[in-house]
Design a protein around this motif. Sequence first.
Motif, PDB file in Angstrom:
ATOM      1  N   LEU A 119       4.502 -13.492 -11.841  1.00  0.00           N
ATOM      2  CA  LEU A 119       4.599 -13.620 -10.397  1.00  0.00           C
ATOM      3  C   LEU A 119       4.659 -12.224  -9.795  1.00  0.00           C
ATOM      4  O   LEU A 119       5.357 -11.345 -10.309  1.00  0.00           O
ATOM      5  CB  LEU A 119       5.851 -14.409 -10.015  1.00  0.00           C
ATOM      6  CG  LEU A 119       6.089 -14.684  -8.528  1.00  0.00           C
ATOM      7  CD1 LEU A 119       6.782 -16.027  -8.346  1.00  0.00           C
ATOM      8  CD2 LEU A 119       6.919 -13.577  -7.872  1.00  0.00           C
ATOM      9  N   GLY A 120       3.899 -12.028  -8.726  1.00  0.00           N
ATOM     10  CA  GLY A 120       3.904 -10.730  -8.067  1.00  0.00           C
ATOM     11  C   GLY A 120       3.506 -10.862  -6.619  1.00  0.00           C
ATOM     12  O   GLY A 120       3.239 -11.971  -6.121  1.00  0.00           O
ATOM     13  N   VAL A 121       3.484  -9.731  -5.915  1.00  0.00           N
ATOM     14  CA  VAL A 121       3.049  -9.716  -4.514  1.00  0.00           C
ATOM     15  C   VAL A 121       2.021  -8.608  -4.319  1.00  0.00           C
ATOM     16  O   VAL A 121       2.122  -7.530  -4.909  1.00  0.00           O
ATOM     17  CB  VAL A 121       4.234  -9.505  -3.541  1.00  0.00           C
ATOM     18  CG1 VAL A 121       5.097 -10.754  -3.459  1.00  0.00           C
ATOM     19  CG2 VAL A 121       5.068  -8.291  -3.919  1.00  0.00           C
ATOM     20  N   VAL A 122       1.024  -8.904  -3.496  1.00  0.00           N
ATOM     21  CA  VAL A 122       0.003  -7.911  -3.151  1.00  0.00           C
ATOM     22  C   VAL A 122       0.606  -6.967  -2.110  1.00  0.00           C
ATOM     23  O   VAL A 122       1.066  -7.413  -1.054  1.00  0.00           O
ATOM     24  CB  VAL A 122      -1.265  -8.585  -2.590  1.00  0.00           C
ATOM     25  CG1 VAL A 122      -2.305  -7.533  -2.212  1.00  0.00           C
ATOM     26  CG2 VAL A 122      -1.848  -9.560  -3.609  1.00  0.00           C
ATOM     27  N   LEU A 123       0.612  -5.680  -2.400  1.00  0.00           N
ATOM     28  CA  LEU A 123       1.275  -4.698  -1.535  1.00  0.00           C
ATOM     29  C   LEU A 123       0.409  -4.188  -0.394  1.00  0.00           C
ATOM     30  O   LEU A 123       0.911  -3.532   0.512  1.00  0.00           O
ATOM     31  CB  LEU A 123       1.736  -3.495  -2.372  1.00  0.00           C
ATOM     32  CG  LEU A 123       2.781  -3.759  -3.455  1.00  0.00           C
ATOM     33  CD1 LEU A 123       3.091  -2.461  -4.207  1.00  0.00           C
ATOM     34  CD2 LEU A 123       4.053  -4.358  -2.869  1.00  0.00           C
ATOM     35  N   ASN A 124      -0.893  -4.474  -0.435  1.00  0.00           N
ATOM     36  CA  ASN A 124      -1.790  -3.848   0.551  1.00  0.00           C
ATOM     37  C   ASN A 124      -2.605  -4.853   1.366  1.00  0.00           C
ATOM     38  O   ASN A 124      -3.776  -4.650   1.636  1.00  0.00           O
ATOM     39  CB  ASN A 124      -2.726  -2.837  -0.136  1.00  0.00           C
ATOM     40  CG  ASN A 124      -3.523  -3.438  -1.290  1.00  0.00           C
ATOM     41  OD1 ASN A 124      -3.142  -4.454  -1.875  1.00  0.00           O
ATOM     42  ND2 ASN A 124      -4.631  -2.806  -1.621  1.00  0.00           N
ATOM     43  N   ARG A 125      -1.940  -5.956   1.786  1.00  0.00           N
ATOM     44  CA  ARG A 125      -2.601  -6.953   2.635  1.00  0.00           C
ATOM     45  C   ARG A 125      -1.751  -7.230   3.883  1.00  0.00           C
ATOM     46  O   ARG A 125      -1.153  -8.290   4.024  1.00  0.00           O
ATOM     47  CB  ARG A 125      -2.800  -8.270   1.868  1.00  0.00           C
ATOM     48  CG  ARG A 125      -3.793  -8.225   0.735  1.00  0.00           C
ATOM     49  CD  ARG A 125      -5.229  -8.333   1.237  1.00  0.00           C
ATOM     50  NE  ARG A 125      -6.136  -8.588   0.138  1.00  0.00           N
ATOM     51  CZ  ARG A 125      -6.618  -7.665  -0.680  1.00  0.00           C
ATOM     52  NH1 ARG A 125      -6.262  -6.407  -0.524  1.00  0.00           N
ATOM     53  NH2 ARG A 125      -7.452  -7.977  -1.644  1.00  0.00           N
ATOM     54  N   PRO A 126      -1.682  -6.270   4.833  1.00  0.00           N
ATOM     55  CA  PRO A 126      -0.913  -6.535   6.057  1.00  0.00           C
ATOM     56  C   PRO A 126      -1.588  -7.602   6.912  1.00  0.00           C
ATOM     57  O   PRO A 126      -2.822  -7.690   6.943  1.00  0.00           O
ATOM     58  CB  PRO A 126      -0.909  -5.177   6.772  1.00  0.00           C
ATOM     59  CG  PRO A 126      -2.102  -4.455   6.234  1.00  0.00           C
ATOM     60  CD  PRO A 126      -2.298  -4.937   4.825  1.00  0.00           C
ATOM     61  N   SER A 163       4.669   1.654   1.600  1.00  0.00           N
ATOM     62  CA  SER A 163       3.613   2.591   2.002  1.00  0.00           C
ATOM     63  C   SER A 163       3.257   2.400   3.475  1.00  0.00           C
ATOM     64  O   SER A 163       2.938   1.288   3.906  1.00  0.00           O
ATOM     65  CB  SER A 163       2.364   2.368   1.154  1.00  0.00           C
ATOM     66  OG  SER A 163       1.272   3.113   1.676  1.00  0.00           O
ATOM     67  N   PRO A 164       3.315   3.472   4.292  1.00  0.00           N
ATOM     68  CA  PRO A 164       2.982   3.347   5.712  1.00  0.00           C
ATOM     69  C   PRO A 164       1.486   3.169   5.959  1.00  0.00           C
ATOM     70  O   PRO A 164       1.072   2.860   7.072  1.00  0.00           O
ATOM     71  CB  PRO A 164       3.483   4.662   6.312  1.00  0.00           C
ATOM     72  CG  PRO A 164       3.424   5.635   5.175  1.00  0.00           C
ATOM     73  CD  PRO A 164       3.718   4.842   3.930  1.00  0.00           C
ATOM     74  N   ASP A 165       0.693   3.370   4.904  1.00  0.00           N
ATOM     75  CA  ASP A 165      -0.765   3.245   5.033  1.00  0.00           C
ATOM     76  C   ASP A 165      -1.280   2.316   3.929  1.00  0.00           C
ATOM     77  O   ASP A 165      -1.983   2.744   3.017  1.00  0.00           O
ATOM     78  CB  ASP A 165      -1.401   4.630   4.920  1.00  0.00           C
ATOM     79  CG  ASP A 165      -2.840   4.655   5.401  1.00  0.00           C
ATOM     80  OD1 ASP A 165      -3.332   3.598   5.865  1.00  0.00           O
ATOM     81  OD2 ASP A 165      -3.479   5.707   5.303  1.00  0.00           O
ATOM     82  N   PRO A 166      -0.902   1.027   4.008  1.00  0.00           N
ATOM     83  CA  PRO A 166      -1.213   0.109   2.903  1.00  0.00           C
ATOM     84  C   PRO A 166      -2.694  -0.060   2.608  1.00  0.00           C
ATOM     85  O   PRO A 166      -3.075  -0.299   1.465  1.00  0.00           O
ATOM     86  CB  PRO A 166      -0.588  -1.216   3.352  1.00  0.00           C
ATOM     87  CG  PRO A 166      -0.408  -1.091   4.825  1.00  0.00           C
ATOM     88  CD  PRO A 166      -0.170   0.355   5.096  1.00  0.00           C
ATOM     89  N   GLU A 167      -3.543   0.104   3.633  1.00  0.00           N
ATOM     90  CA  GLU A 167      -4.982  -0.064   3.402  1.00  0.00           C
ATOM     91  C   GLU A 167      -5.535   0.986   2.435  1.00  0.00           C
ATOM     92  O   GLU A 167      -6.584   0.781   1.839  1.00  0.00           O
ATOM     93  CB  GLU A 167      -5.756  -0.017   4.722  1.00  0.00           C
ATOM     94  CG  GLU A 167      -5.607  -1.269   5.577  1.00  0.00           C
ATOM     95  CD  GLU A 167      -4.441  -1.153   6.550  1.00  0.00           C
ATOM     96  OE1 GLU A 167      -3.624  -0.210   6.371  1.00  0.00           O
ATOM     97  OE2 GLU A 167      -4.337  -2.003   7.454  1.00  0.00           O
ATOM     98  N   ARG A 168      -4.836   2.114   2.302  1.00  0.00           N
ATOM     99  CA  ARG A 168      -5.303   3.172   1.400  1.00  0.00           C
ATOM    100  C   ARG A 168      -4.530   3.197   0.089  1.00  0.00           C
ATOM    101  O   ARG A 168      -4.698   4.123  -0.712  1.00  0.00           O
ATOM    102  CB  ARG A 168      -5.176   4.536   2.094  1.00  0.00           C
ATOM    103  CG  ARG A 168      -6.019   4.630   3.353  1.00  0.00           C
ATOM    104  CD  ARG A 168      -6.072   6.042   3.863  1.00  0.00           C
ATOM    105  NE  ARG A 168      -6.832   6.118   5.114  1.00  0.00           N
ATOM    106  CZ  ARG A 168      -7.185   7.234   5.703  1.00  0.00           C
ATOM    107  NH1 ARG A 168      -6.856   8.394   5.165  1.00  0.00           N
ATOM    108  NH2 ARG A 168      -7.869   7.225   6.831  1.00  0.00           N
TER     109      ARG A 168
END
Length: 203
Positions: free
Chosen positions: A42-49, A172-177
């Motif tokens: 189980l995990g979470v995607v960190l870069n999908r705001p 991360s303040p810039d999750p898309e990167r």
Amino acid sequence: MCTMTEVSSLTGRLLVATPALADPNFDRAVVLLLDHDEKGSLGVVLNRPTPVDVTDILEGWGRLAGAPGVVFQGGPVSLDSALGVAVIPGDEGTSPGTRKRTPALRDPVGFRRVHGAIGLVDLEAPPELLAPALGSLRIFAGYSGWGPGQLESELEDGAWYVVESEPGDVSSPDPERLWRAVLRRQRSELAMVATYPDDASLN
């Protein structure tokens, strides 16, 4: 064949989607594994705001959420449920390059440590109980899940890179990167993958 020790050792690490991963749910995804054993993962995607503000769905937690203060899509499973992942500052909990815990302060009520300074927050607890201890907080709608042996099979197929996480990845303040940033910091050929174009036909 994975032993129990090998399976458990992936908890707290990052799964970074390879350019070859075809599942659109995980295109350029960076997944923090919160649980990984012989029963599954189980995990979470960190870069999908998402465009949804935390304050719109969880009263009291919005002021604790790091910028951007929005809900993130943790994965395709149970999108109607919320998960809180936070970091306790100044308490890494593990020594660099090892999986061994170093002495740490007692965890605050409503916080369950997952790996190092990273842990899960009980969103039913009063936010003010956790506010003094938390350095950053992310709220996720849904999660990413794998059944027994499923993730191991995907790893064998080359769908994911497995790398060490850092507390800053959660907030991360810039999750898309984040996908490129995580790859770029690797001291291996993976750093070169960070330059892979979004459109493979341009390569």
